[in-house]
Design a protein around this motif. Structure first.
Motif, PDB file in Angstrom:
ATOM      1  N   THR A 100      34.896  40.755  54.767  1.00 41.93           N
ATOM      2  CA  THR A 100      34.787  40.717  53.314  1.00 41.93           C
ATOM      3  C   THR A 100      34.862  42.122  52.724  1.00 41.93           C
ATOM      4  O   THR A 100      35.605  42.354  51.762  1.00 41.93           O
ATOM      5  CB  THR A 100      33.479  40.022  52.898  1.00 41.93           C
ATOM      6  OG1 THR A 100      33.475  38.700  53.442  1.00 41.93           O
ATOM      7  CG2 THR A 100      33.346  39.950  51.388  1.00 41.93           C
ATOM      8  N   MET A 104      38.027  42.979  50.289  1.00 44.94           N
ATOM      9  CA  MET A 104      37.694  43.061  48.871  1.00 44.94           C
ATOM     10  C   MET A 104      37.943  44.453  48.304  1.00 44.94           C
ATOM     11  O   MET A 104      37.843  44.660  47.099  1.00 44.94           O
ATOM     12  CB  MET A 104      36.243  42.626  48.633  1.00 44.94           C
ATOM     13  CG  MET A 104      35.994  41.140  48.905  1.00 44.94           C
ATOM     14  SD  MET A 104      37.107  40.012  48.053  1.00 44.94           S
ATOM     15  CE  MET A 104      36.645  40.295  46.363  1.00 44.94           C
ATOM     16  N   LYS A 110      40.965  38.442  45.162  1.00 45.35           N
ATOM     17  CA  LYS A 110      39.909  37.952  44.279  1.00 45.35           C
ATOM     18  C   LYS A 110      38.691  37.481  45.062  1.00 45.35           C
ATOM     19  O   LYS A 110      37.555  37.758  44.693  1.00 45.35           O
ATOM     20  CB  LYS A 110      40.447  36.817  43.410  1.00 45.35           C
ATOM     21  CG  LYS A 110      41.479  37.287  42.394  1.00 45.35           C
ATOM     22  CD  LYS A 110      42.206  36.150  41.731  1.00 45.35           C
ATOM     23  CE  LYS A 110      41.342  35.402  40.767  1.00 45.35           C
ATOM     24  NZ  LYS A 110      42.108  34.367  40.021  1.00 45.35           N
ATOM     25  N   ARG A 111      38.935  36.742  46.154  1.00 38.87           N
ATOM     26  CA  ARG A 111      37.817  36.250  46.960  1.00 38.87           C
ATOM     27  C   ARG A 111      38.344  35.701  48.286  1.00 38.87           C
ATOM     28  O   ARG A 111      39.537  35.499  48.455  1.00 38.87           O
ATOM     29  CB  ARG A 111      37.002  35.201  46.222  1.00 38.87           C
ATOM     30  CG  ARG A 111      37.703  33.899  46.004  1.00 38.87           C
ATOM     31  CD  ARG A 111      36.801  32.886  45.268  1.00 38.87           C
ATOM     32  NE  ARG A 111      37.458  31.599  45.219  1.00 38.87           N
ATOM     33  CZ  ARG A 111      38.352  31.242  44.302  1.00 38.87           C
ATOM     34  NH1 ARG A 111      38.668  32.086  43.339  1.00 38.87           N
ATOM     35  NH2 ARG A 111      38.907  30.046  44.344  1.00 38.87           N
ATOM     36  N   ASP A 113      37.565  32.445  50.939  1.00 40.20           N
ATOM     37  CA  ASP A 113      36.911  31.146  51.029  1.00 40.20           C
ATOM     38  C   ASP A 113      37.041  30.583  52.443  1.00 40.20           C
ATOM     39  O   ASP A 113      37.969  30.939  53.177  1.00 40.20           O
ATOM     40  CB  ASP A 113      37.555  30.144  50.053  1.00 40.20           C
ATOM     41  CG  ASP A 113      37.295  30.472  48.596  1.00 40.20           C
ATOM     42  OD1 ASP A 113      36.279  31.139  48.302  1.00 40.20           O
ATOM     43  OD2 ASP A 113      38.105  30.066  47.747  1.00 40.20           O
ATOM     44  N   SER A 132      44.251  35.527  46.245  1.00 40.55           N
ATOM     45  CA  SER A 132      44.713  36.756  45.597  1.00 40.55           C
ATOM     46  C   SER A 132      45.064  36.465  44.145  1.00 40.55           C
ATOM     47  O   SER A 132      44.980  35.311  43.696  1.00 40.55           O
ATOM     48  CB  SER A 132      45.950  37.302  46.328  1.00 40.55           C
ATOM     49  OG  SER A 132      47.094  36.517  46.027  1.00 40.55           O
TER      50      SER A 132
END
Length: 145
Positions: A100, A104, A110-111, A113, A132
């Motif tokens: 992460t 990041m 963006k994140r 999952d 993204s």
């Protein structure tokens, strides 16, 4: 007029410029052979979500702080887990954190999952959905250490 500590500052007068990112562009990557793709002696380029995936792959396979070519914001610290006697759960948590932190760092990401971390026969495999600014890409990355 209300008295202010700094009466010459008008908060409404300050505008923050919106930073627009250039389109993500990278050399296409052969994830199986772990090398760039060339056609006719020239590198093949990809853009947008595929380019972000290439960047993510390479960032995860680069040891952070090891190469002076890269800034301290680039790369992963997963290699620091080698030889540690921590529990499997703790190692999994650390891998999640390192992945992460690594990914990041990109303004295009963006994140992350649905991340899973597996240790099997001395091999580390991480699977996740990279979301993204261009959309979602499913990734599976092995041999990080």
């Amino acid at each position: 007029m209300a008295q202010q500590i700094f009466p010459f500052l008008d908060p409404q007068a300050v505008t923050v410029p919106v930073r627009t990112l250039p389109v993500a562009r990278e050399i296409k990557w052969d994830f199986i052979r772990d090398r760039p793709v060339y056609r006719g002696g020239q590198p093949v380029f990809v853009e947008r979500a595929e380019a972000v995936a290439v960047w993510a792959w390479n960032a995860l396979h680069t040891e952070r702080w090891r190469w002076p070519l890269f800034t301290g914001n680039y790369g992963s610290e997963i290699d620091s887990l080698i030889g540690q006697t921590w529990s499997e759960d703790y190692k999994r948590a650390e891998v999640r954190r390192y992945v992460t932190e690594c990914l990041m760092a990109s303004p295009y990401v963006k994140r992350l999952d649905n991340m899973t971390v597996d240790f099997y026969a001395g091999r580390l495999t991480v699977k996740f959905d990279l979301v993204s600014i261009y959309g979602m890409v499913q990734m599976e990355v092995s041999d990080l250490v």
